[in-house]
Write an enzyme that holds these catalytic residues in place. Structure first.
Site, PDB file in Angstrom:
ATOM      1  N   SER A  88     -45.138 -13.684 -12.233  1.00 57.62           N
ATOM      2  CA  SER A  88     -44.955 -12.393 -11.569  1.00 57.62           C
ATOM      3  C   SER A  88     -44.419 -11.402 -12.591  1.00 57.62           C
ATOM      4  O   SER A  88     -43.766 -11.789 -13.571  1.00 57.62           O
ATOM      5  CB  SER A  88     -43.964 -12.524 -10.408  1.00 57.62           C
ATOM      6  OG  SER A  88     -43.610 -11.253  -9.891  1.00 57.62           O
ATOM      7  N   TYR A 100     -35.652 -15.112  -7.478  1.00 59.45           N
ATOM      8  CA  TYR A 100     -37.093 -15.252  -7.693  1.00 59.45           C
ATOM      9  C   TYR A 100     -37.429 -14.925  -9.152  1.00 59.45           C
ATOM     10  O   TYR A 100     -38.207 -15.638  -9.790  1.00 59.45           O
ATOM     11  CB  TYR A 100     -37.828 -14.305  -6.743  1.00 59.45           C
ATOM     12  CG  TYR A 100     -39.336 -14.407  -6.766  1.00 59.45           C
ATOM     13  CD1 TYR A 100     -39.984 -15.526  -6.270  1.00 59.45           C
ATOM     14  CD2 TYR A 100     -40.117 -13.357  -7.257  1.00 59.45           C
ATOM     15  CE1 TYR A 100     -41.380 -15.613  -6.275  1.00 59.45           C
ATOM     16  CE2 TYR A 100     -41.502 -13.434  -7.265  1.00 59.45           C
ATOM     17  CZ  TYR A 100     -42.123 -14.562  -6.780  1.00 59.45           C
ATOM     18  OH  TYR A 100     -43.502 -14.645  -6.781  1.00 59.45           O
TER      19      TYR A 100
END
Length: 235
Positions: A88, A100
């Site tokens: 990501s 995350y």
């Protein structure tokens, strides 16, 4: 020709079962590709999340990919296959979901090491770096300030107040709502990584604004990126 099975990447038993299924249905050309796509996301400042949450995220987002990769590595080396990892752009910066970001930054470094090591075997290692695709993937549902507040420890409640939590939740939800609804763009990158004669090491699938943030983060001093993100949070 599609075969589907249950695979919890945090369970070694499930990974072994997946490998056994592959071996029992191995085509003549052998094993070509492994896509590590499993991932979970949540919202919360560092002190808001218990240690159990950190352990769960590391197990799914990081160790799950490593666990599956190690199981299939002998086959991938033998048949000179491809390994694709879902990272990501959040690996470069964070706006409320540091847990995350942490796992995605770690998987990037794992891939960097693996990519160099696999070159001598003819195995290609690719990383997909999507921007905000929350509306299309549902990886991160809208957050509830009330639920966050109810789960905070008394120590954290003594530092923060409900208004602050509500402001942060509203900010994060506004970011989620701006995400792309066209998940096919990410799938196309995955397909290219698996089928192209010369796949890229990294596929950044993101909006121009998101790519600009990555550019600033990668090339400018940390103090510049901190200023940009702090300004965004203050708004």
């Amino acid at each position: 020709r599609l075969r589907v099975l249950r695979l919890d990447v945090t369970r070694a038993r499930d990974v072994r079962a997946a490998k056994e299924l592959v071996l029992s249905h191995l085509p003549e050309r052998g094993f070509w590709g492994l896509v590590n796509n499993a991932g979970i996301s949540t919202f919360g400042e560092t002190g808001w999340l218990p240690m159990e949450t950190y352990e769960k995220f590391a197990d799914v987002n990081l160790l799950g990919s490593i666990r599956t990769t190690l199981a299939f590595l002998p086959l991938l080396r033998k048949y000179k296959g491809r390994i694709v990892f879902m990272s990501s752009i959040i690996a470069y910066f964070t706006l409320g979901n540091g847990i995350y970001s942490m796992t995605k930054a770690a998987i990037e470094k794992f891939c960097d090491a693996l990519r160099l090591e696999m070159k001598k075997f003819g195995v290609q290692v690719c990383i997909i770096q999507p921007g905000n695709y929350a509306p299309s993937t549902k990886i991160q549902p809208p957050v509830s300030a009330e639920e966050i507040w109810s789960e905070l420890s008394e120590e954290e409640k003594a530092v923060y107040n409900k208004e602050y939590v509500q402001e942060r939740a509203n900010f994060f939800n506004s970011i989620l709502s701006e995400g792309s609804t066209n998940g096919n763009e990410v799938v196309d990158a995955m397909v290219d990584a698996l089928t192209s004669p010369a796949p890229k090491a990294r596929y950044m699938v993101a909006k121009l604004k998101e790519k600009a943030l990555v550019f600033v983060c990668a090339l400018f001093p940390t103090v510049v990126m901190d200023s940009v993100l702090s300004y965004a949070l203050s708004k």
